[in-house]
Design an enzyme around this catalytic site. Structure first.
Site, short mmCIF file in Angstrom:
data_model
loop_
_atom_site.label_atom_id
_atom_site.label_comp_id
_atom_site.label_asym_id
_atom_site.label_seq_id
_atom_site.Cartn_x
_atom_site.Cartn_y
_atom_site.Cartn_z
N ASN A 125 0.39 2.99 11.63
CA ASN A 125 -1.26 3.23 12.38
C ASN A 125 -0.16 2.42 13.99
O ASN A 125 0.21 1.63 13.71
CB ASN A 125 -2.09 2.71 12.70
CG ASN A 125 -2.28 0.99 11.72
OD1 ASN A 125 -1.95 0.98 10.41
ND2 ASN A 125 -2.90 0.17 12.90
N HIS A 127 -8.87 2.34 7.14
CA HIS A 127 -7.23 2.52 5.83
C HIS A 127 -7.44 3.83 4.71
O HIS A 127 -6.04 3.62 4.56
CB HIS A 127 -8.11 1.41 4.26
CG HIS A 127 -7.24 1.13 3.36
ND1 HIS A 127 -6.25 -0.33 3.58
CD2 HIS A 127 -7.39 1.54 2.07
CE1 HIS A 127 -5.75 0.23 2.11
NE2 HIS A 127 -6.73 0.86 1.50
N SER A 140 0.68 -1.22 0.49
CA SER A 140 -0.36 -0.08 -0.21
C SER A 140 0.87 0.98 -0.04
O SER A 140 1.76 1.20 0.91
CB SER A 140 -0.75 -0.40 1.24
OG SER A 140 -1.36 -0.99 1.48
N HIS A 196 -4.26 -10.99 -1.62
CA HIS A 196 -4.60 -11.49 -0.10
C HIS A 196 -5.54 -12.26 0.01
O HIS A 196 -6.23 -12.07 -0.71
CB HIS A 196 -4.88 -9.89 0.44
CG HIS A 196 -4.19 -8.02 0.21
ND1 HIS A 196 -4.22 -7.54 -0.67
CD2 HIS A 196 -2.98 -8.12 0.77
CE1 HIS A 196 -3.53 -6.89 -1.04
NE2 HIS A 196 -2.34 -6.56 -0.08
N1 HPA Z 1 -3.43 -4.27 11.50
C1 HPA Z 1 -3.15 -5.16 10.36
N2 HPA Z 1 -2.65 -5.11 9.40
C2 HPA Z 1 -2.91 -3.44 9.34
C3 HPA Z 1 -2.58 -2.92 10.13
C4 HPA Z 1 -3.15 -3.57 11.28
O1 HPA Z 1 -2.76 -2.52 12.59
N3 HPA Z 1 -2.30 -1.35 9.58
C5 HPA Z 1 -1.41 -1.22 7.81
N4 HPA Z 1 -1.91 -2.92 8.03
#
Ligand code: HPA
Length: 280
Positions: free
Chosen positions: A243, A255, A39, A92
């Protein structure tokens, strides 16, 4: 419930078909490194000289990409004198794909003779010192998807029980650390837990993952690395921490925030990856 395994011959034919359609579109170029862009990292391919795009739609057996921020194409080009094949968009499990589809591109890359695989992803930070924008070199992983692309008959060129004691190549990792240090880029290192998704984790799940040794959590990468190791490819992986994982702050996960942070960090991470490629 009876589960009938897909025959090896069918699975092999899908990989061979994908590899053939990529080879036909490569215009005689022979990439030595494959790069899976997670991403927000799509812009990395703007660094390529002579880029040539191959949409997933033109590759036999490749489903169309469905996730915003994933372009759904391969781009071959030259970077630092090396021919690199980049994959923008990946398959995915949470899209409903099986483990074989998640690993299809990697298997096709191996069939094309590519020996090195660099993977990137966006991940939630579990280690308390990992804030938004931290770049983590993946030292090792935990496969919490409970899927494995090697389950079923053994495909040609793969091993039944591949060794996984150095999943992320220690020599490549050392090179990445050296490059980052020379560039003044802060590079953390830790364990990535791959989960199925698509729901983000609960706070209790994050506490569990923390206790079992995870530093970051995401929804990709682990199956690709398993398939790559089964074919003897060397892997190098990076997570952009977009995050704090669930429960570590009061923030809700979204997202769009993941995309925004990944896009912000992509330049620095791109510099490190380019430096690693430059180093041969
Ligand atoms: N959890 C799972 N996948 C992710 C996260 C998360 O907090 N952040 C970005 N991809």
């Amino acid at each position: 419930m009876t589960v009938t395994a897909v025959p090896v011959s069918t699975r092999s034919r899908v990989v061979a078909g994908a590899a053939r359609s990529i080879r036909e579109r490569l215009d005689g170029r022979t990439p030595t490194i494959a790069l899976i862009l997670g991403s927000g990292l799509g812009p990395f391919v703007t660094r390529f000289a002579d880029p040539l795009r191959i949409p997933f739609a033109d590759i036999a057996g490749f489903p169309a990409a469905t996730i915003p921020g994933h372009a759904g194409e391969l781009v071959v080009g030259t970077l630092a004198g090396t021919t690199v094949l980049a994959q923008s968009g990946r398959f995915h499990l949470y899209e409903g794909h099986g483990a074989d589809t998640a690993a299809l591109a990697v298997r096709a890359f191996a069939e094309l003779g590519i020996g090195t695989l660099i993977l990137t992803n966006a991940a939630g930070g579990i280690r308390r010192t990992f804030g938004q924008g931290t770049v983590m070199l993946i030292a090792d992983h935990l496969n919490f998807t409970f899927r494995n692309p090697l389950a079923g008959g053994v495909l040609d060129g793969e091993q039944r029980f591949p060794d996984m004691s150095d999943p992320y190549d220690s020599t490549l990792r050392a090179r990445a650390r050296d490059v980052a240090r020379a560039m003044g880029v802060a590079l953390e290192e830790g364990v990535y837990a791959g989960v199925l998704g698509p729901s983000y984790e609960t706070p209790a799940e994050i506490r569990m993952l923390e206790r079992v040794g995870a530093d970051a959590v995401g929804m990709s990468t682990v199956l690709e690395v398993i398939a790559a190791r089964a074919r003897g490819m060397r892997c190098l992986g990076f997570s952009t921490i977009t995050n704090f994982a669930a429960g570590l702050t009061l923030h809700r996960l979204d997202h769009r925030d993941v995309m925004e942070v990944a896009a912000r960090v992509q330049g620095q991470l791109g510099d490190v990856i380019e430096g690693v490629i430059r180093g041969g």
